[in-house]
Design an enzyme around this catalytic site. Structure first.
Site, PDB file in Angstrom:
ATOM      1  N   ASP A 193     -10.459  87.606  39.416  1.00 63.79           N
ATOM      2  CA  ASP A 193      -9.383  87.497  40.402  1.00 63.79           C
ATOM      3  C   ASP A 193      -9.348  88.821  41.151  1.00 63.79           C
ATOM      4  OD1 ASP A 193      -7.057  87.421  41.885  1.00 63.79           O
ATOM      5  OD2 ASP A 193      -5.843  86.516  40.308  1.00 63.79           O
ATOM      6  N   HIS A 194      -9.805  88.815  42.409  1.00 66.75           N
ATOM      7  CA  HIS A 194      -9.997  90.085  43.108  1.00 66.75           C
ATOM      8  C   HIS A 194      -8.703  90.854  43.345  1.00 66.75           C
ATOM      9  CE1 HIS A 194      -9.117  87.511  46.645  1.00 66.75           C
ATOM     10  NE2 HIS A 194      -8.632  88.622  47.164  1.00 66.75           N
ATOM     11  N   HIS A 256      -3.589  84.319  41.939  1.00 68.20           N
ATOM     12  CA  HIS A 256      -3.125  85.597  42.473  1.00 68.20           C
ATOM     13  C   HIS A 256      -1.647  85.876  42.179  1.00 68.20           C
ATOM     14  CE1 HIS A 256      -6.959  85.704  44.246  1.00 68.20           C
ATOM     15  NE2 HIS A 256      -6.688  85.144  45.390  1.00 68.20           N
TER      16      HIS A 256
END
Length: 502
Positions: A193-194, A256
C-alpha cells in the site's frame, strides 16, 4: 543520523514489466535508490511480460520515459537530468523475458534465467517477485510460481509483492488469501500500500509514541473527532475499465483510508517488530462497529472547472457507461468501539475531480470550558492537529492566542512543522521505502492477511446495500467542488462539519 545500509543482494522480477506502474513508479523508485547508494552491488532486474520485445528495447523504453519525467520538472528527482552513470549501472542489470502469465513453460524459462543471473551476479538464490499485473493474474501467477518451484527457499529467500486491489470484496479477498497461502507462507507475502511509504504516515508513530506531549491526550477524553481526507483533482486518467468495476469505495477505503485510520487509532505496540505493529492495527479493524448504509455517502462528478479549465462529467469519460452508477466519491462515518476511542467518530472522504489535491488527517480536540471567556466565546477557534501527507508534508497545530492590544481578544494561530524546512529529503516517488523494506524482509509497512479481510468485512454491508440499490441521483456534485451535499449532512447530523479543502 544512522545511514541505512545497502539492501541485500537479490533478483527483482517484475510481472507486468511494460505496464504503467512499472514505468511511473517502480523503475523511478529503483533509480532513486540507486542514486542514494541503497541498492546492492549484487542485484538484477528481470522484466516479465507478454509483449514481444528484447532487453535493449525494454531498457530504452524505460529510459525514455524516465528522461521525459525528469524533464517535466517533477519533485520526484533531484536533478533535471538523469545521471548517466547511475542509469547505466541499473540498465546493466536489466534483462527482459517475454512470456505468458498462464503458461508453466514460461515459468520454467524464468527459473532457468534466474539461475543464470544468480551465477552471473552472485545473488545467493534470493529473489523478489513483484506482481505489477492486472488483479486477475495474482492467483494464477502465484500458483505457477509454486508449480515451477520458484518460491522454494532451498538456497535463498523468495518473496512475492502483491499490488492492490487485493480482492474486490470480502469473499474475493478471503479466496485470494486462501489461494496464495497454499503456495506461500505469510512471511513471504508483501501486500503493498503505497500510502504507507509516505514520511508523514510513518511519522505518526513517532509523533504519538516518542512524545509525552501527545500520547496522554490521544483518546476519547480529549479528542472530539477525526477527519481523514484523500481528495484528488484528477479524473480517472483513462482507467475506465478498472474504475467501472471498482469505484471510489473499493479503490480507496479498505486499503488507503483504513490504513491511515489504523496508524492514528492503534494502541502502542510492544516493539517495532512487524507483527507487533500489524497486530495492533488488526485490533483497530476488529473494533470497528459494523457499518450501515446510513454511515456512508456516495457521489459522482458532473462537468465543472478545475483550476479554471472545464472538465467533462464522469459519464462522458471514454469507456464509461453513459448511465453509470459507479461512485467517484465516498464519505463514511466509522466508530471504533474500544476503550480509547468509544464515542469518537472517524470521518473519511475520498473523491475524484475535487476542489483541491489534499491528503490530510485532521484531529479535532474538544473545546475547553468557556467560563473565563464567555464574552469572547464567538472568537474562540477550534484546536486541530493536522497531519499533512500531501502536498507539502508536515504537521500543524492550531490553537488560540491573545491578539496584541489592551483588550482580551482571541485569534486562532498555528505552529507549522514542514519536512522540507527541517530535513533534506531524498527525492521519492513513494515506493522507495517499500521496495527497500521488501528487499530487507521488513513487513512492517505491508498488510497481513487478517488486516485485509477485516477491512473488507467492515465495508461489506455498504457494498451489499449499494449493489442492491444503484444510485438514482448521479451525477450529484460538480467537478471542482468538495463533493456532494449529502457528505456535509453526514457530519451535520452530529453537529460537525468538514474542514475546507482549500
Amino acid at each position: 543520523m544512522t545511514r541505512r545500509p545497502c539492501a541485500p543482494c537479490c533478483a527483482l522480477v517484475i510481472f507486468g514489466a511494460n505496464g504503467d506502474l512499472t514505468k511511473r513508479l517502480i523503475v523511478p523508485a529503483l533509480y532513486n535508490l540507486a542514486s542514494q547508494g541503497l541498492l546492492p552491488e549484487h542485484f538484477a532486474i528481470v522484466g516479465f511480460d507478454h509483449n514481444k520485445k528484447d532487453t535493449a528495447e525494454w531498457r530504452e523504453d524505460l529510459h525514455e520515459f524516465l528522461e521525459e519525467t525528469v524533464r517535466s520538472g517533477g519533485a520526484e528527482f533531484e536533478a533535471r537530468n538523469i545521471d548517466k552513470n547511475v542509469w547505466q549501472k541499473l540498465a546493466d542489470r536489466m534483462t527482459y523475458l517475454s512470456g505468458d502469465f498462464l503458461a508453466l513453460a514460461s515459468y520454467k524459462e524464468l527459473a532457468r534465467h534466474l539461475r543464470e543471473l544468480d551465477s552471473r551476479f552472485d545473488l545467493e538464490g534470493h529473489a523478489v517477485f513483484y506482481l505489477a499485473s492486472a488483479e486477475r493474474f495474482f492467483g494464477p501467477i502465484v500458483d505457477a510460481l509454486g508449480e515451477a518451484g520458484l518460491v522454494k527457499e532451498d538456497s535463498g529467500w523468495r518473496r512475492v509483492v502483491i499490488e492492490k486491489p487485493f480482492g474486490h470484496d470480502l469473499p474475493s479477498a478471503r479466496e485470494l488469501n486462501a489461494r496464495i497461502l497454499k503456495t506461500l507462507r505469510e512471511e513471504q507475502i508483501f501486500r503493498i500500500d503505497h500510502f504507507l511509504g509516505k514520511e508523514t504516515v510513518q511519522n505518526i508513530m513517532a509523533l504519538r509514541f516518542a512524545n509525552g506531549l501527545f500520547e496522554p491526550i490521544w483518546n476519547r477524553d480529549r479528542i472530539d473527532h477525526v477527519q481523514i481526507t484523500v481528495a484528488e483533482t484528477i479524473g480517472i486518467e483513462g482507467r475506465a475499465k478498472f474504475y467501472e468495476q471498482t469505484g471510489a469505495l473499493r479503490d480507496m477505503v479498505p486499503s488507503h483510508l483504513f490504513q491511515l485510520a489504523a496508524m492514528v487509532a492503534m494502541e502502542p505496540p510492544a516493539s517495532f517488530a512487524a507483527d507487533a505493529i500489524r497486530s495492533k492495527k488488526a485490533d483497530v479493524f476488529r473494533a470497528v462497529r459494523p457499518l450501515t448504509p446510513e454511515d456512508a455517502v456516495r457521489g459522482q462528478y458532473a462537468a465543472g472547472k478545475i483550476d479554471g479549465t472545464q472538465v467533462i462529467p464522469y459519464r462522458a469519460e471514454k469507456g464509461v457507461d453513459p448511465n453509470s452508477s459507479v461512485e467517484t466519491f465516498t464519505a463514511l462515518r466509522i466508530m471504533i468501539e474500544n476503550w480509547r476511542w468509544s464515542g469518537v467518530p472517524f470521518y473519511m472522504r475520498t473523491g475524484k475531480r475535487m476542489a483541491e489535491r489534499l491528503t490530510e488527517i485532521a484531529i479535532r480536540f474538544k473545546q475547553a470550558p468557556l467560563a473565563l471567556f464567555r464574552k469572547e466565546a464567538a472568537e474562540i477557534g477550534e484546536n486541530w492537529l493536522l497531519l499533512k501527507i500531501q502536498p507539502g508534508e508536515g504537521i500543524c497545530l492550531q490553537f488560540n492566542a491573545k491578539r496584541p492590544g489592551p483588550e482580551m481578544s482571541l485569534e486562532t494561530v498555528a505552529m507549522d512543522f514542514r519536512y522540507a524546512d527541517w530535513f533534506k529529503q531524498a527525492p521519492a516517488v513513494g515506493y522507495e521505502t517499500l521496495l527497500y523494506d521488501c528487499f530487507a524482509g521488513d513487513q512492517t509497512l505491508f498488510q497481513r492477511a487478517d488486516q485485509v479481510e477485516l477491512a473488507w468485512a467492515a465495508v461489506q454491508p455498504v457494498l451489499n446495500a449499494w449493489g442492491a440499490n444503484p444510485a438514482n441521483d448521479f451525477p450529484n456534485y460538480e467537478a471542482g467542488t468538495a463533493g456532494p451535499k449529502t457528505a456535509d449532512n453526514l457530519l451535520a447530523r452530529d453537529g460537525r462539519f468538514w474542514r475546507p479543502l482549500a
